[in-house]
Design a protein around this motif. Sequence first.
Motif, PDB file in Angstrom:
ATOM      1  N   THR A 183      -0.844  31.848  72.491  1.00  0.00           N
ATOM      2  CA  THR A 183      -2.086  32.231  71.488  1.00  0.00           C
ATOM      3  C   THR A 183      -2.855  30.748  72.356  1.00  0.00           C
ATOM      4  N   ASP A 184      -2.351  30.299  73.459  1.00  0.00           N
ATOM      5  CA  ASP A 184      -3.666  28.721  73.917  1.00  0.00           C
ATOM      6  C   ASP A 184      -2.670  28.616  75.316  1.00  0.00           C
ATOM      7  N   LEU A 185      -3.695  28.192  75.827  1.00  0.00           N
ATOM      8  CA  LEU A 185      -3.700  27.612  77.677  1.00  0.00           C
ATOM      9  C   LEU A 185      -3.219  25.927  77.855  1.00  0.00           C
ATOM     10  N   PHE A 186      -2.512  26.012  78.563  1.00  0.00           N
ATOM     11  CA  PHE A 186      -2.666  24.144  78.878  1.00  0.00           C
ATOM     12  C   PHE A 186      -3.536  24.050  80.403  1.00  0.00           C
ATOM     13  N   LYS A 187      -4.007  22.474  80.138  1.00  0.00           N
ATOM     14  CA  LYS A 187      -4.623  21.822  81.179  1.00  0.00           C
ATOM     15  C   LYS A 187      -4.080  21.103  81.337  1.00  0.00           C
ATOM     16  N   ASP A 188      -3.503  20.563  82.685  1.00  0.00           N
ATOM     17  CA  ASP A 188      -3.762  18.978  82.757  1.00  0.00           C
ATOM     18  C   ASP A 188      -5.080  17.946  83.313  1.00  0.00           C
ATOM     19  N   GLY A 189      -3.992  17.222  83.630  1.00  0.00           N
ATOM     20  CA  GLY A 189      -5.769  15.598  83.775  1.00  0.00           C
ATOM     21  C   GLY A 189      -6.949  15.807  84.498  1.00  0.00           C
ATOM     22  N   SER A 190      -5.954  16.966  85.211  1.00  0.00           N
ATOM     23  CA  SER A 190      -7.278  17.029  86.516  1.00  0.00           C
ATOM     24  C   SER A 190      -8.328  18.278  85.913  1.00  0.00           C
ATOM     25  N   GLY A 191      -7.800  19.129  84.586  1.00  0.00           N
ATOM     26  CA  GLY A 191      -8.525  20.603  84.347  1.00  0.00           C
ATOM     27  C   GLY A 191      -8.425  21.897  84.546  1.00  0.00           C
ATOM     28  N   ALA A 192      -7.391  21.798  84.996  1.00  0.00           N
ATOM     29  CA  ALA A 192      -6.647  22.707  86.508  1.00  0.00           C
ATOM     30  C   ALA A 192      -5.599  22.994  85.398  1.00  0.00           C
ATOM     31  N   ILE A 193      -4.994  24.989  84.836  1.00  0.00           N
ATOM     32  CA  ILE A 193      -4.084  25.149  84.284  1.00  0.00           C
ATOM     33  C   ILE A 193      -2.294  24.469  84.246  1.00  0.00           C
ATOM     34  N   SER A 194      -1.963  24.651  83.395  1.00  0.00           N
ATOM     35  CA  SER A 194      -0.824  24.260  83.573  1.00  0.00           C
ATOM     36  C   SER A 194       0.392  24.893  82.813  1.00  0.00           C
ATOM     37  N   GLY A 195      -0.354  25.736  81.872  1.00  0.00           N
ATOM     38  CA  GLY A 195       0.113  26.635  81.349  1.00  0.00           C
ATOM     39  C   GLY A 195       0.139  27.480  80.434  1.00  0.00           C
ATOM     40  N   ALA A 196       0.949  28.176  79.306  1.00  0.00           N
ATOM     41  CA  ALA A 196       0.738  28.953  77.979  1.00  0.00           C
ATOM     42  C   ALA A 196       1.605  28.241  77.102  1.00  0.00           C
ATOM     43  N   SER A 225      -0.350  28.252  87.351  1.00  0.00           N
ATOM     44  CA  SER A 225      -1.197  29.614  87.664  1.00  0.00           C
ATOM     45  C   SER A 225      -0.652  30.720  87.053  1.00  0.00           C
ATOM     46  N   VAL A 226      -2.281  31.350  85.732  1.00  0.00           N
ATOM     47  CA  VAL A 226      -2.190  31.883  84.900  1.00  0.00           C
ATOM     48  C   VAL A 226      -3.235  33.314  85.035  1.00  0.00           C
ATOM     49  N   VAL A 227      -2.343  34.648  84.840  1.00  0.00           N
ATOM     50  CA  VAL A 227      -3.198  35.812  85.353  1.00  0.00           C
ATOM     51  C   VAL A 227      -3.705  36.217  83.570  1.00  0.00           C
ATOM     52  N   LEU A 228      -4.898  36.320  83.055  1.00  0.00           N
ATOM     53  CA  LEU A 228      -5.377  37.350  82.287  1.00  0.00           C
ATOM     54  C   LEU A 228      -5.054  38.269  82.694  1.00  0.00           C
ATOM     55  N   ALA A 229      -4.667  39.290  81.821  1.00  0.00           N
ATOM     56  CA  ALA A 229      -4.932  41.077  81.794  1.00  0.00           C
ATOM     57  C   ALA A 229      -4.671  42.110  80.427  1.00  0.00           C
ATOM     58  N   THR A 230      -5.088  41.145  79.517  1.00  0.00           N
ATOM     59  CA  THR A 230      -5.076  41.549  78.539  1.00  0.00           C
ATOM     60  C   THR A 230      -5.821  42.213  77.306  1.00  0.00           C
ATOM     61  N   GLY A 231      -6.768  42.934  78.532  1.00  0.00           N
ATOM     62  CA  GLY A 231      -7.915  44.417  78.122  1.00  0.00           C
ATOM     63  C   GLY A 231      -8.827  43.711  77.257  1.00  0.00           C
ATOM     64  N   GLY A 232      -8.824  44.470  75.994  1.00  0.00           N
ATOM     65  CA  GLY A 232     -10.401  44.796  75.228  1.00  0.00           C
ATOM     66  C   GLY A 232     -10.528  43.949  74.377  1.00  0.00           C
ATOM     67  N   GLU A 291       3.056  18.857  93.601  1.00  0.00           N
ATOM     68  CA  GLU A 291       3.316  18.770  92.213  1.00  0.00           C
ATOM     69  C   GLU A 291       2.565  19.322  91.153  1.00  0.00           C
ATOM     70  N   ARG A 292       3.338  19.540  90.140  1.00  0.00           N
ATOM     71  CA  ARG A 292       2.633  20.114  89.067  1.00  0.00           C
ATOM     72  C   ARG A 292       3.415  19.645  87.733  1.00  0.00           C
ATOM     73  N   SER A 293       2.752  19.847  87.273  1.00  0.00           N
ATOM     74  CA  SER A 293       1.900  18.443  85.771  1.00  0.00           C
ATOM     75  C   SER A 293       3.086  19.686  84.210  1.00  0.00           C
ATOM     76  N   GLY A 294       3.698  18.981  83.816  1.00  0.00           N
ATOM     77  CA  GLY A 294       4.522  19.160  82.808  1.00  0.00           C
ATOM     78  C   GLY A 294       3.455  19.195  81.743  1.00  0.00           C
ATOM     79  N   VAL A 295       4.043  19.662  80.053  1.00  0.00           N
ATOM     80  CA  VAL A 295       3.257  19.920  79.130  1.00  0.00           C
ATOM     81  C   VAL A 295       3.378  19.287  78.707  1.00  0.00           C
ATOM     82  N   PRO A 296       2.805  18.078  78.024  1.00  0.00           N
ATOM     83  CA  PRO A 296       3.474  17.034  77.229  1.00  0.00           C
ATOM     84  C   PRO A 296       3.537  16.998  75.786  1.00  0.00           C
ATOM     85  N   ASP A 297       4.662  16.661  75.123  1.00  0.00           N
ATOM     86  CA  ASP A 297       5.067  16.825  73.941  1.00  0.00           C
ATOM     87  C   ASP A 297       4.063  16.679  72.490  1.00  0.00           C
TER      88      ASP A 297
END
Length: 600
Positions: A162-175, A192-199, A440-446
Amino acid sequence: MTEIEKHQYDVVVIGAGGSGLRAAIAAHEAGAKTAIVCKSLLGKAHTVMAEGGIAAAMGNRWPEDNWEVHFRDTMRGGKMLNNWRMAQLHAQEAPERVQELEDWGALFDRTDDGLISQRDFGGHRYARLAHVGDRTGLEMIRTLQQRAVALGIDVFMECTVTDLFKDGSGAISGAFAYWRETGTFLAFEAPSVVLATGGIGKSFKVTSNSWEYTGDGHALALRAGAALINMEFVQFHPTGMVWPPSVKGLLVTESVRGDGGVLKNSDGERFMFNHIPEFFKAETADTIEEADRWYDDKKNNRRPPELLPRDEVARAINAEIKAGRGSPHGGVFLDIASRRTPEFIHKRLPSMYHQFKELADVDITKEPMEIGPTCHYVMGGVEVDPDTELSAVPGLYAVGECSGGMHGSNRLGGNSLSDLIVFGKRAGEAAAERASSLTERSGVPDDVLAEAEAEALAPFDSKGAENAYTIQADLQQTMNDLVGIIRKADELELSLKEIEALKERAAHLHVDGGRAYNPGWHLSIDIHNMLLVSECIAKAALTREESRGGHTRDDFPGPDPEWGAKNLVLTLNDARDGVDLVEKPLPIMPDELKTFFEDK
């Protein structure tokens, strides 16, 4: 906030069709810890609907075929609006990807010499579609799925993101996602997230697409800050079933025409000879006798008009129906029974035989099929780098139908399956490389997780009275009536007003019951994606004042060279309640590739 199931991966692939599976395999083989998240069951992907074959210039039937000719066909089919680099990579790498599938166990039909058989398809100069009867997409999914399972790649089935997460730099950090069966939530931490969700087909009333195709990847990308390009180009496949109503729109593979089927109107006329565009006259048969000789010996290479690109055939069928020469149930006739033996049809088109016999009580070895255009594919999608499939958001990649650029304004049949495996591999490798390069990797805050959870659960707490099913039905009718195969300004302007009204209604959705086994809740989430993507389609269609490929404007009936040099780029506006549109120059093709189009 309830307890949320958490997982950590290097690469998360959203979608388990051909492109998603190929991306996951590539990421895993590059050393990344990889997960596949799919909305439905593994193996139930829209890829199986691509029945006719995989386009690749292998030269097994025509030694003259090569990547240059395939590249030229793809660019011409897309009316030169394709990203030239994507079309080049696709044509060059497709044969190797097909051979790879065979190495992994795919069982292709064979020529008399034992090579992979290749059949004819619309818009392709040579017979170049590697096929497995008329079940090629199913064989691709079976092969890739078996490979992914054998490699031990983790799969989260019946799980919706339902949603994608980004870190403080604006890069993807999860879903963020939920299990469809129980309604419980889970979070993926991944760089890294790859969208392959179709049409996007479920925004239209008549479509070949199944229930999963609600524009999820397009909408996720927009909300994350990526751009969509050329969303006005929606392909209406010329041949979908028109009877009975329960299966209206169900795909009838182009291989019926590739194997000799012809289109006729209610007068029994083979009408495609009346609809050959100037652009294709030099290589299209203009008499029945010449076309029939082509089917028999294929020596003159002037192809039957039934094998024109899909946009041309769909418009011709639409014109016949509007002129009152349609079939009893509102389509036209596709006849292969008078041209091929029952044995040939059973061997080459077994799925089509069973589909019509079981669903419409029509024996296609004895009588014609009733068919008509159906919303099938969107050429527009997430704007990506052609070599890596990276979007404007660091760590976010897009492949397959939810990416844009490869097919220009119209996709040739068979190019979809090769597109999936060529760019799926590239995206998976790039996503894995990014993950391995980070120290380094960013976690997703609560608090971010709590916000995503609250948004997903909002329909349960709403005091509104709107129903997601009613809104979807109204959206489908709007898109069908006002943003369909033939468009004009006043109708497109009205469609945008209607979509705005539907967005307002969607803000007051209410869902009863609990989170387990609740399809009404699932649709209440999907409808926001459909509305956002539909707005993109209508807005781009209103802006592009020309007719090109899958976009036909009744008030601007011809192509315009000025528009042919532009992409339309859509982004979420600052208020996050609509989309902004800008024009962007098309990438310039190198001179050495331009020579492929000289005197041809």
